[in-house]
Scaffold this active site. Structure first.
Site, PDB file in Angstrom:
ATOM      1  N   TYR A 107      -2.493  10.926   0.684  1.00 11.55           N
ATOM      2  CA  TYR A 107      -3.039  10.704  -0.653  1.00 11.55           C
ATOM      3  C   TYR A 107      -2.967  11.997  -1.472  1.00 11.55           C
ATOM      4  O   TYR A 107      -2.654  11.978  -2.675  1.00 11.55           O
ATOM      5  CB  TYR A 107      -4.490  10.237  -0.560  1.00 11.55           C
ATOM      6  CG  TYR A 107      -4.653   8.784  -0.218  1.00 11.55           C
ATOM      7  CD1 TYR A 107      -5.015   7.867  -1.196  1.00 11.55           C
ATOM      8  CD2 TYR A 107      -4.464   8.321   1.079  1.00 11.55           C
ATOM      9  CE1 TYR A 107      -5.188   6.523  -0.893  1.00 11.55           C
ATOM     10  CE2 TYR A 107      -4.629   6.983   1.390  1.00 11.55           C
ATOM     11  CZ  TYR A 107      -4.981   6.092   0.404  1.00 11.55           C
ATOM     12  OH  TYR A 107      -5.141   4.765   0.715  1.00 11.55           O
ATOM     13  N   ASP A 140       0.840  -1.188   0.000  1.00 13.10           N
ATOM     14  CA  ASP A 140       0.000   0.000   0.000  1.00 13.10           C
ATOM     15  C   ASP A 140       0.889   1.257   0.000  1.00 13.10           C
ATOM     16  O   ASP A 140       1.832   1.344  -0.774  1.00 13.10           O
ATOM     17  CB  ASP A 140      -0.972  -0.034   1.187  1.00 13.10           C
ATOM     18  CG  ASP A 140      -2.138   0.921   1.025  1.00 13.10           C
ATOM     19  OD1 ASP A 140      -3.095   0.568   0.320  1.00 13.10           O
ATOM     20  OD2 ASP A 140      -2.084   2.036   1.569  1.00 13.10           O
ATOM     21  N   HIS A 176      -4.624  -7.948   0.202  1.00  9.77           N
ATOM     22  CA  HIS A 176      -3.961  -6.661   0.395  1.00  9.77           C
ATOM     23  C   HIS A 176      -3.264  -6.539   1.748  1.00  9.77           C
ATOM     24  O   HIS A 176      -2.256  -5.858   1.867  1.00  9.77           O
ATOM     25  CB  HIS A 176      -5.002  -5.553   0.249  1.00  9.77           C
ATOM     26  CG  HIS A 176      -4.437  -4.175   0.213  1.00  9.77           C
ATOM     27  ND1 HIS A 176      -3.688  -3.696  -0.835  1.00  9.77           N
ATOM     28  CD2 HIS A 176      -4.506  -3.154   1.114  1.00  9.77           C
ATOM     29  CE1 HIS A 176      -3.332  -2.439  -0.607  1.00  9.77           C
ATOM     30  NE2 HIS A 176      -3.811  -2.092   0.576  1.00  9.77           N
TER      31      HIS A 176
END
Length: 391
Positions: free
Chosen positions: A311, A181, A365
């Protein structure tokens, strides 16, 4: 670099306030859609939230977290929270290999609790004690107990700069890096900008913004690469709304999630189900206690908004290497079948020196939580030939 021991100690009044807020939830009306089709299933969310308010034992979770040696460090003006677990034992004549592992969203340093057992004490799991690691697991700036950066611009590349300073301050001049990630982006940035300090990087995820040199003609793409780009685009259109919100309007959604524990549980919990190899039953992989320990870290530290900020910053500084040189630092990649993207090896080889590639038999994930033994074996295998570089 100043380093101080740290223990988690959430105030009783914060626990009481959490329970009060859960009990006072104004539940959203259900829709006629099938369960999970439009997001977090209302029935599941009610059940999890009731457990959180009435049965979940934060003090037990806090005690478990505090078994990890944790610290706060002033790293180049940024306070960084990290756990530092040293090898349980070292083979005479050898040194434990230093490794920094970086989490992502919606995870935290808690993701690695089982993986650390495997890496720091391999002999306890029937593996070679010569493969022992000293592992540093920092909390990204703005996550958990690492305060949000005071200034804008803290993308994966700036975090990589912090990690080098942190590792050097701990006495590790050369080290390895691992991540999935957002942590994969930090690990790539370490290899790109600090090859003099980083022996190799191991990834279990490829950042979606990664762009290698492909030339002007689309014909240069292999059929596997074209399929991957279509798959990635389709996934972003249907599943990527959270990331678009994080990277464009983080403060808008943070206002709600920071105020509502049930909203926060929905936002995070839905991803643990959707992105894991759970066959639709999230608790077949993650217990309620583990899931709520991670969510509670976000709640008590009020970090959901600051966490989204990365982000925003990564959108402004994406992982694009089309105009730069190849990254020669050795790279290993473990591709888990239920990961949210599935790049072909050739896509990474356009920019990276891929020396190990493994198609994993299960997992998704959150590989460090889902398949810690499998991931640890891959990490041991990848770094085994690189260990002598630490001196």
């Amino acid at each position: 670099m100043q380093i101080h021991p740290f223990e988690i100690a959430i105030a009783d009044q914060d626990l009481d306030e959490l329970r009060r807020r859960i009990r006072a939830t104004r539940w959203a009306p259900a829709t006629p859609a099938p369960a999970w089709q439009q997001g977090a299933d209302p029935g599941w969310l009610r059940e999890l939230s009731t457990y959180w308010a009435e049965q979940f034992d934060w003090r037990a979770a806090e005690h478990r977290l505090n078994q990890l040696p944790q610290f706060l460090a002033d790293v180049d003006g940024q306070t960084v929270h990290f756990a530092h677990r040293r090898a349980a034992s070292v083979v005479p004549g050898l040194r434990a290999y230093p490794l920094v592992i970086t989490h992502g969203w919606p995870g935290s340093f808690f993701e690695f609790h089982a993986l650390l057992d495997q890496l720091c004490d391999p002999a306890a799991f029937g593996a070679d004690p010569a493969d022992a690691f000293d592992v540093v697991t920092p909390s990204l700036p703005g996550f958990a107990f690492s305060p949000a950066p005071a200034q804008a611009g803290m993308s994966a590349f700036q975090v990589a700069d912090l990690w080098v300073s942190l590792m050097h301050g701990l006495g590790y001049e050369r080290f390895g890096a691992q991540g999935g990630d957002l942590g994969a982006g930090v690990s790539i940035a370490l290899a790109a900008h600090h090859p003099q300090a980083v022996d190799g990087i191991h990834l279990n995820f490829l950042p979606s913004s990664y762009e290698p040199a492909i030339g002007a003609a689309q014909q240069q793409l292999s059929s596997a690469e074209q399929d991957y780009l279509r798959e990635k685009s389709d996934w972003a259109a249907l599943e990527g709304g959270y990331a678009h919100q994080h990277s464009t309007r983080p403060l808008t959604v943070a206002a709600s999630l920071n105020d509502s524990p049930v909203g926060l549980a929905a936002w995070i919990g839905e991803k643990f189900r959707a992105w894991s190899d759970c066959g639709g039953d999230v608790h077949s992989v993650f217990s309620k206690d583990d899931l709520l320990t991670n969510i509670s870290l976000y709640w008590f530290t009020q970090c959901i908004g600051p966490a989204m900020q990365m982000y925003w910053e990564n959108r402004l500084q994406p992982m694009r290497f089309s105009d730069g040189p190849r990254i020669n630092t050795p790279l290993g990649f473990a591709l888990f079948p239920k990961e949210i993207n599935h790049p072909p090896r050739s896509w990474l080889e356009r920019s990276f020196n891929v020396v190990q590639w493994s198609d994993m038999p299960g997992g998704g994930h959150f590989a460090a939580m889902e398949k810690p033994a499998l991931l640890a074996a891959e990490i041991r295998k990848f770094f085994r030939p690189l260990r002598n570089r630490t001196g």
